[in-house]
Design an enzyme around this catalytic site. Structure first.
Site: not given
Ligand SMILES: Cc1cc2nc3c(=O)[nH]c(=O)nc-3n(C[C@H](O)[C@H](O)[C@H](O)COP(=O)(O)OP(=O)(O)OC[C@H]3O[C@@H](n4cnc5c(N)ncnc54)[C@H](O)[C@@H]3O)c2cc1C
Length: 360
Positions: A149, A152-153
């Site tokens: 990302c 983000c980083d």
């Molecule tokens: C390396 C990295 C660094 C980042 N740094 C930043 C930052 O500094 N600032 C920022 O704003 N954003 C950052 N991001 C982006 C941010 O992490 C994401 O936009 C955010 O986490 C999305 O949240 P979410 O809840 O939609 O999904 P996710 O964080 O992807 O969470 C998904 C969840 O769903 C669960 N899940 C998946 N499939 C199933 C299933 N079948 N049954 C039950 N549960 C399931 C997973 O286990 C997980 O708990 C970064 C991303 C990465 C990869």
């Protein structure tokens, strides 16, 4: 659903429990939904999936989430949210959704361990997983110089040589963005041609001409070297004049070399986690991202399956930020609450005339 009906559901076909609301995912969107839903007395049951805490657990420092002037580590931010959700009565459990049956109501939600739950509403907050190369060094360095990302980083790697891997729109956009920080961005692509839009290719070529980006075509990264303490030090790459060098490692024309780099960004796409919804009639795009109603009125996170809502990166393939995922989680909990209230109203309207008749 009345208490009796819930009890019936709970004894039906090995169902472990009936809940008003099940949330799939404990990333930022799922946990924000859980906080709001718990405060609306919808007693959400939240399943962790295979990545408890979601993508933010892959990063050491989150510097752009409002409210933390000194930044906060990803795992700490997520754990704080989990505690906050639990404080209001959300139940967070280990479990991975295998399927959702939307052919009747309540929904039947089956986990990969065979447990079945029923729920009046479901919020899909299951995120999207960044694709990786599966090469040595990746697991140790993810979050320590290797990132997926740039927004983000990127700012952590000022004046470093930054390698960006990929050849599509995302890679072009990330490479372009990272020129703000890097001494030089090295865009590594396994073929000669990019498959990005002309707009992005033109932007990258402008940066090549100004010396901010260097193209490394017909090249692939095969190993990352460094330590979690000091980050990425260098990478191993292979190059073949006709492209796809890792398919031609025995070819004498394939050249292997070491390359110094301070950071590596993968921009080879994300895969939305929606396999468990494939048996439903919910609409997804070609890549599997959930389609929600959107717009400006209430019900923005509603899918075309009544009672199923989508939030965070599983819907949003564009912004993919913690704050935007949290915002959508909040909306999904409010939309689900409206839906659950409408179910209760409909049930009351059905039972009240019958009660009035029996009074006569
Ligand atoms: C390396 C990295 C660094 C980042 N740094 C930043 C930052 O500094 N600032 C920022 O704003 N954003 C950052 N991001 C982006 C941010 O992490 C994401 O936009 C955010 O986490 C999305 O949240 P979410 O809840 O939609 O999904 P996710 O964080 O992807 O969470 C998904 C969840 O769903 C669960 N899940 C998946 N499939 C199933 C299933 N079948 N049954 C039950 N549960 C399931 C997973 O286990 C997980 O708990 C970064 C991303 C990465 C990869």
């Amino acid at each position: 659903m009345t208490e009796d009906a819930s009890a019936d559901a709970a004894t039906d076909g090995g169902v472990v429990e009936h809940r008003k609301l099940i949330v799939a995912g404990t990333g930022i969107s799922g946990l924000t939904a859980a906080i709001y839903a718990a405060r609306s007395n919808n007693e959400p049951l939240v399943f962790e999936g295979t990545e408890p805490g979601g993508q933010l657990t892959l990063t050491t420092e989150v510097d752009n989430y409002p409210g933390f002037p000194e930044g906060i580590s990803g795992p700490e931010l997520v754990n704080n949210m989990k505690e906050q959700a639990k404080r209001f009565g959300a139940e967070v459990k280990n479990g991975v959704l295998k399927s959702v049956d939307d052919s009747s109501r309540p929904f039947r939600v089956e986990l990969t361990n065979g447990d079945v739950y029923t729920a009046d509403a479901v919020i899909a907050a299951s995120g999207a997983s960044a694709r990786t190369l599966g090469i040595p060094g990746e697991d140790d360095l993810m979050g320590y110089g290797l990132s997926t990302c740039a927004t983000c980083d990127g700012a952590f790697f000022r004046d470093e040589k930054i390698v960006v891997v990929g050849g599509g729109d995302a890679a072009m956009e990330e490479a372009n963005f990272l020129t703000k920080f890097a001494s030089t961005v090295y865009l590594v692509h396994r073929r000669e041609e990019f498959r990005a839009e002309d707009y992005w290719i033109d932007r990258v070529h402008e940066k090549v001409e100004s010396g901010d980006i260097e193209l490394m075509l017909n090249t692939e990264v095969t190993e990352l070297h460094g330590t979690p303490e000091d980050g990425v030090d260098h990478v191993t790459m292979v190059r073949h004049p006709e492209g796809h060098p890792t398919d031609k490692l025995d070819d004498p024309e394939t050249e292997e070399f070491e390359f110094d780099a301070g950071a590596v960004f993968y921009a080879i796409g994300h895969t939305p986690n929606t396999e468990y919804l494939e048996g439903t009639s919910v609409q997804m795009d070609d890549e599997g991202y959930l389609k929600t109603k959107g717009g400006f009125d209430g019900g923005q996170t509603a899918t075309d399956v009544e009672g199923l809502f989508g939030a965070g990166d599983v819907v949003d393939y564009h912004y993919q930020q913690a704050i935007t995922a949290g915002g959508m989680g909040c909306k999904a909990a409010i939309d689900a609450d409206d839906y659950l209230e409408s179910l209760e109203r409909a049930e009351t309207e059905q039972t009240e005339p019958a009660a009035a008749e029996s009074d006569d």
